[in-house]
Structure formats: C-alpha cells, structure tokens
Design a protein around this motif. Structure first.
Motif, PDB file in Angstrom:
ATOM      1  N   ASN A  32      40.550  80.397  55.138  1.00 11.72           N
ATOM      2  CA  ASN A  32      41.271  80.141  56.417  1.00 11.72           C
ATOM      3  C   ASN A  32      40.603  80.505  57.484  1.00 11.72           C
ATOM      4  O   ASN A  32      41.753  79.942  58.545  1.00 11.72           O
ATOM      5  CB  ASN A  32      40.947  81.846  56.659  1.00 11.72           C
ATOM      6  CG  ASN A  32      42.013  83.042  55.590  1.00 11.72           C
ATOM      7  OD1 ASN A  32      42.133  82.635  54.785  1.00 11.72           O
ATOM      8  ND2 ASN A  32      42.270  84.324  56.130  1.00 11.72           N
ATOM      9  N   VAL A  33      39.196  79.761  57.411  1.00 15.65           N
ATOM     10  CA  VAL A  33      38.771  78.818  59.192  1.00 15.65           C
ATOM     11  C   VAL A  33      38.003  77.843  58.407  1.00 15.65           C
ATOM     12  O   VAL A  33      38.878  76.562  59.229  1.00 15.65           O
ATOM     13  CB  VAL A  33      37.462  79.914  58.758  1.00 15.65           C
ATOM     14  CG1 VAL A  33      36.864  79.393  60.344  1.00 15.65           C
ATOM     15  CG2 VAL A  33      38.576  81.525  59.665  1.00 15.65           C
ATOM     16  N   PHE A  34      37.625  77.555  57.797  1.00 13.20           N
ATOM     17  CA  PHE A  34      36.510  76.194  57.062  1.00 13.20           C
ATOM     18  C   PHE A  34      37.673  75.256  56.422  1.00 13.20           C
ATOM     19  O   PHE A  34      37.588  73.846  56.820  1.00 13.20           O
ATOM     20  CB  PHE A  34      35.049  76.549  56.652  1.00 13.20           C
ATOM     21  CG  PHE A  34      34.067  77.367  57.082  1.00 13.20           C
ATOM     22  CD1 PHE A  34      33.926  76.939  58.203  1.00 13.20           C
ATOM     23  CD2 PHE A  34      34.629  78.351  56.595  1.00 13.20           C
ATOM     24  CE1 PHE A  34      32.943  77.171  59.081  1.00 13.20           C
ATOM     25  CE2 PHE A  34      33.093  79.204  57.571  1.00 13.20           C
ATOM     26  CZ  PHE A  34      33.000  78.388  58.651  1.00 13.20           C
ATOM     27  N   GLY A  35      38.647  76.223  55.522  1.00 15.26           N
ATOM     28  CA  GLY A  35      39.552  75.421  55.406  1.00 15.26           C
ATOM     29  C   GLY A  35      40.482  74.752  56.421  1.00 15.26           C
ATOM     30  O   GLY A  35      41.230  73.134  56.460  1.00 15.26           O
ATOM     31  N   SER A  36      41.192  75.338  57.104  1.00 17.16           N
ATOM     32  CA  SER A  36      41.483  74.272  58.637  1.00 17.16           C
ATOM     33  C   SER A  36      41.089  74.033  59.321  1.00 17.16           C
ATOM     34  O   SER A  36      41.874  72.710  59.606  1.00 17.16           O
ATOM     35  CB  SER A  36      42.103  76.050  59.454  1.00 17.16           C
ATOM     36  OG  SER A  36      43.182  76.705  58.987  1.00 17.16           O
ATOM     37  N   LEU A  37      39.332  73.779  59.684  1.00 11.94           N
ATOM     38  CA  LEU A  37      39.095  73.256  60.016  1.00 11.94           C
ATOM     39  C   LEU A  37      38.846  70.929  59.666  1.00 11.94           C
ATOM     40  O   LEU A  37      38.756  70.600  60.011  1.00 11.94           O
ATOM     41  CB  LEU A  37      37.505  73.369  60.803  1.00 11.94           C
ATOM     42  CG  LEU A  37      37.750  74.820  61.093  1.00 11.94           C
ATOM     43  CD1 LEU A  37      35.783  75.124  61.533  1.00 11.94           C
ATOM     44  CD2 LEU A  37      37.391  74.196  62.565  1.00 11.94           C
ATOM     45  N   ASN A  38      38.661  70.868  58.105  1.00 12.56           N
ATOM     46  CA  ASN A  38      38.595  70.469  57.050  1.00 12.56           C
ATOM     47  C   ASN A  38      40.041  69.521  57.740  1.00 12.56           C
ATOM     48  O   ASN A  38      39.960  68.820  58.063  1.00 12.56           O
ATOM     49  CB  ASN A  38      38.640  70.767  55.995  1.00 12.56           C
ATOM     50  CG  ASN A  38      37.178  71.579  55.253  1.00 12.56           C
ATOM     51  OD1 ASN A  38      36.591  71.066  55.858  1.00 12.56           O
ATOM     52  ND2 ASN A  38      37.268  72.116  54.595  1.00 12.56           N
ATOM     53  N   VAL A  39      41.394  70.513  57.597  1.00  9.21           N
ATOM     54  CA  VAL A  39      42.527  69.493  57.731  1.00  9.21           C
ATOM     55  C   VAL A  39      42.698  69.318  59.205  1.00  9.21           C
ATOM     56  O   VAL A  39      42.979  67.781  58.910  1.00  9.21           O
ATOM     57  CB  VAL A  39      43.279  70.547  57.511  1.00  9.21           C
ATOM     58  CG1 VAL A  39      44.912  70.111  57.900  1.00  9.21           C
ATOM     59  CG2 VAL A  39      44.000  71.132  55.823  1.00  9.21           C
ATOM     60  N   VAL A  68      52.901  65.762  61.795  1.00  2.00           N
ATOM     61  CA  VAL A  68      52.930  67.422  62.786  1.00  2.00           C
ATOM     62  C   VAL A  68      52.252  68.219  61.793  1.00  2.00           C
ATOM     63  O   VAL A  68      52.142  67.261  60.227  1.00  2.00           O
ATOM     64  CB  VAL A  68      54.221  67.896  62.683  1.00  2.00           C
ATOM     65  CG1 VAL A  68      54.116  69.501  62.686  1.00  2.00           C
ATOM     66  CG2 VAL A  68      55.130  67.527  64.037  1.00  2.00           C
ATOM     67  N   VAL A  69      51.255  68.494  61.646  1.00  2.00           N
ATOM     68  CA  VAL A  69      49.941  69.261  60.940  1.00  2.00           C
ATOM     69  C   VAL A  69      49.817  71.315  60.543  1.00  2.00           C
ATOM     70  O   VAL A  69      49.955  70.981  62.461  1.00  2.00           O
ATOM     71  CB  VAL A  69      48.811  69.014  60.854  1.00  2.00           C
ATOM     72  CG1 VAL A  69      47.994  69.893  60.042  1.00  2.00           C
ATOM     73  CG2 VAL A  69      48.472  67.349  60.978  1.00  2.00           C
ATOM     74  N   VAL A  70      50.788  71.344  59.201  1.00  5.25           N
ATOM     75  CA  VAL A  70      50.548  72.995  59.480  1.00  5.25           C
ATOM     76  C   VAL A  70      49.188  73.441  59.262  1.00  5.25           C
ATOM     77  O   VAL A  70      49.858  73.605  57.708  1.00  5.25           O
ATOM     78  CB  VAL A  70      52.082  73.448  59.119  1.00  5.25           C
ATOM     79  CG1 VAL A  70      52.272  74.807  59.210  1.00  5.25           C
ATOM     80  CG2 VAL A  70      53.196  72.522  60.804  1.00  5.25           C
ATOM     81  N   ASN A  71      48.755  73.911  59.554  1.00  2.85           N
ATOM     82  CA  ASN A  71      47.735  74.752  58.794  1.00  2.85           C
ATOM     83  C   ASN A  71      48.475  76.405  58.484  1.00  2.85           C
ATOM     84  O   ASN A  71      47.786  77.138  59.261  1.00  2.85           O
ATOM     85  CB  ASN A  71      46.595  75.037  59.653  1.00  2.85           C
ATOM     86  CG  ASN A  71      45.795  73.828  59.479  1.00  2.85           C
ATOM     87  OD1 ASN A  71      44.807  73.013  58.211  1.00  2.85           O
ATOM     88  ND2 ASN A  71      44.775  73.599  60.394  1.00  2.85           N
ATOM     89  N   ASN A  72      48.532  76.325  57.563  1.00  2.00           N
ATOM     90  CA  ASN A  72      49.168  77.929  56.856  1.00  2.00           C
ATOM     91  C   ASN A  72      48.698  78.584  55.764  1.00  2.00           C
ATOM     92  O   ASN A  72      48.549  79.420  55.171  1.00  2.00           O
ATOM     93  CB  ASN A  72      50.944  77.471  56.494  1.00  2.00           C
ATOM     94  CG  ASN A  72      51.817  78.395  55.915  1.00  2.00           C
ATOM     95  OD1 ASN A  72      51.741  79.486  56.172  1.00  2.00           O
ATOM     96  ND2 ASN A  72      51.357  77.787  54.552  1.00  2.00           N
ATOM     97  N   ALA A  73      47.950  77.888  54.977  1.00  2.00           N
ATOM     98  CA  ALA A  73      47.132  77.988  53.762  1.00  2.00           C
ATOM     99  C   ALA A  73      46.227  78.963  54.061  1.00  2.00           C
ATOM    100  O   ALA A  73      45.381  79.005  55.593  1.00  2.00           O
ATOM    101  CB  ALA A  73      46.366  77.166  52.687  1.00  2.00           C
TER     102      ALA A  73
END
Length: 281
Positions: free
Chosen positions: A109-116, A81-86
């Motif tokens: 908010n956007v590209f960081g989550s996409l990296n994950v 389970v991955v939670v993109n919360n940052a």
C-alpha cells in the motif's frame, strides 16, 4: 477530453482499477494497466492493442516497476496520468497482527506506490505535464475503526506523501491528488482483496464485530457506484487546477466532516493549555 493522454493504472484486474481502465478505453484514452495476474487482466479487458497495454508487474520490486513504466513509455511514446490504485485491506488489531502481516500491508500500500512515483516522476517532470492520483481511503483521513488501525495507517501515509509530492511537483506543472473513497461496490472486501489476522484475539469484541460486519454485511451492499468514481477521476484529470484532496461518496464526506468537527472542538477546548508553550525570556 484530451484522449491523447496515456494513463498508467495499477491494480487493474479488479475493483475500481478495472472499472477505470474499461471506462478510459471506452472514452478513447490509451491505457497501460498492471496486475500481478496478466491472464486475469487480459480476460477482463483484452490483449495488447494500439490503445491498450496489459503489463505484469510486481509492485514491491522497484526494478520491476521501473521496467513496466519504461515499457509503457516505449509502447505509447509517453506517460501522462498515473493512478496508484493497487493495494489490499487488512483487518486486525494492532496487538494481534504480526510484524510480517503489518510489513506486507505497508510494502504494497505504501512502498509499492512510492516505487511507481519514483519511476514515473522523471518522465512527468521532464515533460512538465501530468497528473498522479494516489488512491487512499476515507480510512486514510479518519482511523477510528476498530480492527483497521494498520490498514488506515497505510492510507494515512499515502495521504501524507501525496501532500508533499504535490508541493514538490508543482514547479514542474504536474498535478497530484489523493482520493479518499468511501464504500464502493467492488470486490475490495472479498476474499483475495482483504486479509484478516492469522491469530485473532477473541477478547477484542468490537474488532471482531467490525470484521464480521465488513465481510458479511457491508460486502456486496456498498452504497457507491465505481462507474461514477471512474468518471470523476477522468473529469478531475481534465481540470486545470484539480484538488489535492478529494473525498468520494456521501459516506466519506460524513466521516470527514465528523473528524473535522472533533478536531475543531478539541483544539478550541485545549487551546489555552496547548498554546502555552512559548519560551519565557
């Protein structure tokens, strides 16, 4: 509950992320938690253990994110389970925010989550199981808040790519959900979690009033309980058919319903004109 699942949570040293990590550990799950500040994370939760792995991670560096996810898999044997919360809030009108300020908000908010997502997806896809939660905001569904246009646009982007990702991962048995929280009583509106324009324009009275209200009146008085939000995320992760869209809080529901009503009214009002676009042959 399948407590054998391994969770990977970003932005885990404060706010909803921290509450979720503590709730997961209390319920027996294994958790890899990331933060820019490892010391703060360890002070809040504890050092590495058989159940917990704190990781320093630069969300904006793809290779750093890749290494963090790989470390999680090597440590626990998998990732479920991955939670993109940052992320962080940004208050300022579109005119007054600089290009640098706007890009920084999108970078996290956007590209960081996409990296994950980019680096976690191969593991989830190959095991044909998993769940990705992308934490947006009710501001990612309705952007009608003066001074929050850029922040809302980052969360609209999160909602948009979540819908696409849900379709893409469906054939691999991986669930994807976008979460639209209302106001939860966390440190999100406190210094360090929200930024304001470096060169504000006083002429924008509504934006200044909204800014003051959020920083002085709403902060510390949010109506929603982050403990319950964490419990709901865990509950949703155990559903066989979880929702792609999930609104959290009565306030979030009220805003969403208001927008839904406005869209329906506008579509009905302009339907004849707006659908008169057929080519005449």
């Amino acid at each position: 509950m399948d407590t054998k699942k391994v969770w990977f949570v970003t932005g885990a040293s404060k706010g909803l992320g921290l509450t979720l990590v503590k709730k997961l550990l209390a319920n027996g799950y294994r958790v890899a938690a990331t933060s820019r500040n490892l010391k703060s994370l360890e002070e809040q939760v504890g050092p590495s253990s058989f159940q917990f792995l704190p990781i320093t991670m630069d969300l904006t560096n793809n290779e750093n994110v890749k290494a963090a996810i790989q470390r999680c898999v090597e440590y626990f044997g998998k990732i479920d389970v991955v939670v993109n919360n940052a992320g962080f809030g940004l208050i300022g009108t579109l005119e007054e925010l600089s290009d640098l300020e706007v890009r920084e908000n999108f970078e996290v908010n956007v590209f960081g989550s996409l990296n994950v997502i980019r680096n976690a997806a191969p593991y989830l896809r190959k095991q044909r199981f998993g769940h990705i939660f992308n934490i947006a905001s009710i501001g990612g569904y309705s952007g009608g808040f003066a001074g929050f246009g850029i922040y809302c646009s980052t969360k609209f982007a999160v909602a948009g790519f979540t819908e696409g990702l849900a379709e893409e991962m469906k054939e691999f048995g991986v669930n994807v959900s976008v979460i639209y929280p209302g106001y939860f009583r966390t440190t999100f509106l406190s210094s360090g979690s929200v930024k304001t324009a470096t060169e504000p324009i006083l002429a924008y009275k509504s934006a200044r009033e909204s800014e003051q209200a959020h920083l002085s009146d709403i902060d510390g008085n949010q109506p929603n309980d982050p403990e319950r939000a964490a419990e709901i995320l865990i509950e949703v992760s155990e559903l066989s058919k979880p929702p792609v869209h999930l609104f959290l809080g009565k306030d979030a529901y009220a805003v969403a319903e208001q927008k839904n009503k406005l869209i329906q009214q506008t579509m009905a009002q302009y339907e004849i004109m707006a659908t008169s676009t057929d080519l005449i042959t």
